[in-house]
Write an enzyme that holds these catalytic residues in place. Structure first.
Site, PDB file in Angstrom:
ATOM      1  N   GLU A 134      -4.089 -11.758  -2.830  1.00  0.00           N
ATOM      2  CA  GLU A 134      -2.872 -10.945  -2.972  1.00  0.00           C
ATOM      3  C   GLU A 134      -1.627 -11.825  -3.125  1.00  0.00           C
ATOM      4  O   GLU A 134      -0.697 -11.487  -3.860  1.00  0.00           O
ATOM      5  CB  GLU A 134      -2.728 -10.029  -1.754  1.00  0.00           C
ATOM      6  CG  GLU A 134      -1.631  -8.993  -1.848  1.00  0.00           C
ATOM      7  CD  GLU A 134      -1.825  -8.039  -3.016  1.00  0.00           C
ATOM      8  OE1 GLU A 134      -2.710  -7.197  -2.963  1.00  0.00           O
ATOM      9  OE2 GLU A 134      -1.071  -8.166  -4.016  1.00  0.00           O
ATOM     10  N   VAL A 137      -0.066 -13.542  -6.797  1.00  0.00           N
ATOM     11  CA  VAL A 137       0.843 -12.930  -7.781  1.00  0.00           C
ATOM     12  C   VAL A 137       1.942 -12.162  -7.051  1.00  0.00           C
ATOM     13  O   VAL A 137       1.660 -11.296  -6.227  1.00  0.00           O
ATOM     14  CB  VAL A 137       0.093 -11.971  -8.738  1.00  0.00           C
ATOM     15  CG1 VAL A 137       1.061 -11.346  -9.729  1.00  0.00           C
ATOM     16  CG2 VAL A 137      -1.026 -12.700  -9.460  1.00  0.00           C
ATOM     17  N   GLU A 195       7.231 -24.512  -6.795  1.00  0.00           N
ATOM     18  CA  GLU A 195       5.951 -25.193  -6.623  1.00  0.00           C
ATOM     19  C   GLU A 195       6.214 -26.663  -6.321  1.00  0.00           C
ATOM     20  O   GLU A 195       7.297 -27.185  -6.608  1.00  0.00           O
ATOM     21  CB  GLU A 195       5.118 -25.065  -7.902  1.00  0.00           C
ATOM     22  CG  GLU A 195       4.740 -23.650  -8.262  1.00  0.00           C
ATOM     23  CD  GLU A 195       3.917 -22.964  -7.179  1.00  0.00           C
ATOM     24  OE1 GLU A 195       2.894 -23.505  -6.760  1.00  0.00           O
ATOM     25  OE2 GLU A 195       4.327 -21.874  -6.741  1.00  0.00           O
ATOM     26  N   ASP A 206       3.636 -21.204 -14.059  1.00  0.00           N
ATOM     27  CA  ASP A 206       3.322 -20.366 -12.891  1.00  0.00           C
ATOM     28  C   ASP A 206       3.286 -18.882 -13.291  1.00  0.00           C
ATOM     29  O   ASP A 206       2.349 -18.158 -12.943  1.00  0.00           O
ATOM     30  CB  ASP A 206       4.392 -20.608 -11.804  1.00  0.00           C
ATOM     31  CG  ASP A 206       4.197 -19.726 -10.594  1.00  0.00           C
ATOM     32  OD1 ASP A 206       3.434 -20.121  -9.696  1.00  0.00           O
ATOM     33  OD2 ASP A 206       4.789 -18.642 -10.546  1.00  0.00           O
ATOM     34  N   LYS A 210       0.021 -16.264 -13.369  1.00  0.00           N
ATOM     35  CA  LYS A 210       0.029 -14.925 -12.747  1.00  0.00           C
ATOM     36  C   LYS A 210      -0.274 -13.850 -13.791  1.00  0.00           C
ATOM     37  O   LYS A 210      -1.005 -12.888 -13.513  1.00  0.00           O
ATOM     38  CB  LYS A 210       1.384 -14.678 -12.094  1.00  0.00           C
ATOM     39  CG  LYS A 210       1.617 -15.566 -10.886  1.00  0.00           C
ATOM     40  CD  LYS A 210       3.069 -15.550 -10.479  1.00  0.00           C
ATOM     41  CE  LYS A 210       3.313 -16.357  -9.217  1.00  0.00           C
ATOM     42  NZ  LYS A 210       4.728 -16.604  -8.950  1.00  0.00           N
TER      43      LYS A 210
END
Ligand code: NDP
Ligand code: HSE
Length: 439
Positions: A134, A137, A195, A206, A210
């Site tokens: 979970e 994203v 990140e 990123d 996602k």
């Protein structure tokens, strides 16, 4: 591994990583251990925390006696392994090792899932373990479970929204507070949004990871990071943000996942790029590190998911929800929910995508320039919706700025048009080309 605590079983939880997210997961797991155990039906025991350096300075609340660099021993003794290290290796190896030893895995690692998801889900399937993600994203926003479970009976047509918190924070701070990109990035770093390698956020990797995860779940097909068209925000300048504001827009980094009807049948398009959004659109009000995801499903209609898209403690909420659900599965028995990628839909060529565009160019302020520019657009079937010319530097200036809004056109037509404009003697400079989304 599993022990009895009175009548209740004890599940050993291994935490890999004690950074922005991992340290908050450890804190909350210890602070709310009794409640979480009640909800899980098992006593959750934090068995150890893997780090690179046990002597590095850390939050005073983190129990130093649990820190270890011995991954093998920690993983082998665990019922649930929480991977919050980030990156591909050694995270991939540890996750596979955990699954093969029968542990359930909880991870927030979108880089890993978007590149090695198939291998990881396959390993989980073989032993009936679960992989929950979970947090991978949109951080705190529940979006994986709704797509995987609540909407499993529906047909999803489109997912569209902001899925990267740090770039939203940067663009929003530039737009609303006039901060420079560097200044905004520094604050986002302090907030734990970026990140470990900020390029992943700034260049759209990123968000693309996602988007690949969302598209795989939504369309029940396998989409990897290599299938995603990706553009980041490093080309977005303060001038572009100011131009957008004057035109009634805001610039957002968007992820779009669409099911398309191609002549040969259904196909999927997944893309990430900065785009203009009307200031009245709900996405324009997504500020700071927040995310918002719109899901359009055949029967449910449009749905909107909104909330914190980055941040250690916010993300820890999603991780702990997955831990509770993994613990319940461990207690109840039965196999974990498998991957839903059962179809093999092709990826639509990027050139087939249609959207609206805003093209800003500098032209020589001489007779006939507008006609030349209009002719180039017309040659490629790109129809002009709006055109605004401003002369820069006053009456004597020889340069004008032309902002052209188009009707819907294909990416192919648009890129051919921009190439012709760039080559044209009438055009001094192509200042920017942005898609207009959300209309
Ligand atoms: P950090 O970089 O802050 O923390 C990483 C942690 O992992 C550190 O404790 C580090 O140890 C440990 N680690 C890294 N490599 C190794 C290794 N080879 N061996 C042992 N330990 C290692 O990352 P975040 O907490 O920000 O992110 C973790 C994961 O969660 C990532 O996958 C990220 O994409 C994801 N995520 C992050 C969000 C956020 O807002 N930050 C939101 C949603 C998901 P040490 O402390 O010793 O350096
Ligand atoms: N770096 C990520 C972001 C963290 O900015 O959205 C949350 O996944």
């Amino acid at each position: 591994m599993t022990e009895l605590d009175g009548h209740r079983r004890t599940l050993r939880v291994a935490l890999l990583g004690a950074g922005s997210v991992g340290s908050q997961v450890a804190r909350l797991l210890l602070a709310h251990g009794a409640d979480l155990s009640e909800r899980s039906g098992a006593t959750l025991e934090l068995a150890g925390i893997l780090v690179r350096d046990v002597n590095a300075p850390r939050d005073a609340e983190l129990p130093r006696e649990l820190l270890t660099t011995d991954a093998e021993a920690l993983i082998l003794g665990a019922d649930i392994v929480i991977e919050l290290m980030g990156g591909i290796e050694p995270a991939r190896g540890y996750v596979l090792q955990a699954l093969r030893s029968g542990a359930d895995v909880v991870t927030g690692n979108k880089a890993l899932l978007a590149t090695h998801g198939a291998e990881i889900f396959e390993a989980a399937d073989q032993v009936g373990a679960s992989v929950s993600y979970e947090a991978a994203v949109a951080a705190a926003i529940p979006i994986i479970r709704p797509l995987r479970d609540s909407l499993a009976g529906d047909r999803i047509e489109r997912i569209f929204g902001i899925v990267n918190g740090s770039t939203n924070f940067i663009l929003d701070s530039m737009d609303r507070q006039g901060l420079s990109a560097e200044e905004a990035q520094r604050i986002a770093t302090d907030l734990g949004y970026l990140e470990a390698d900020p390029t992943l956020d700034l260049e759209g990797f990123d968000a693309a990871q996602k988007a690949a995860i969302l598209a795989s779940l939504a369309f029940h097909t396998q989409v990897s990071i290599d299938d995603v068209h990706r553009e980041g925000i490093s080309s977005v300048t303060a001038d572009m943000i100011e131009d957008a504001r004057r035109a009634g827009y805001v610039i957002k980094l968007l992820a779009v996942c669409e099911r398309l009807s191609e002549p040969a049948g259904d196909a999927v398009s997944v893309r990430v790029y900065p785009a203009l959004i009307d200031r009245d659109h709900p996405l324009a009000s997504v500020h700071g590190g927040n995310n918002a995801v719109f899901v359009e499903a055949e029967a449910a209609g449009p749905l909107m998911f909104y909330g914190a898209g980055a941040g250690g403690v916010q993300t820890a909420s999603a991780v702990l929800g997955d831990v509770v659900s993994a613990a319940r599965r461990h207690i109840a028995g039965g196999v974990g929910v498998g991957e839903s990628a059962r179809q093999s839909l092709p990826i639509a060529p990027f050139g087939h995508i249609t959207t609206r565009y805003q093209i800003t160019i500098e032209v020589a302020d001489v007779t006939g320039v507008l006609a030349t520019v209009a002719g180039i657009l017309s040659d490629h079937g790109v129809s002009i919706a709006t055109a605004l010319q401003t002369v820069e530097g006053g009456e004597d200036s020889k340069t004008a700025r032309l902002v052209i809004g188009t009707h819907r056109a294909t990416e192919q037509a648009l890129s051919d048009t921009v190439a012709r404009l760039a080559d044209s003697a009438a055009v001094t400079r192509v200042v920017s080309v942005l898609r207009v989304e959300g209309e």
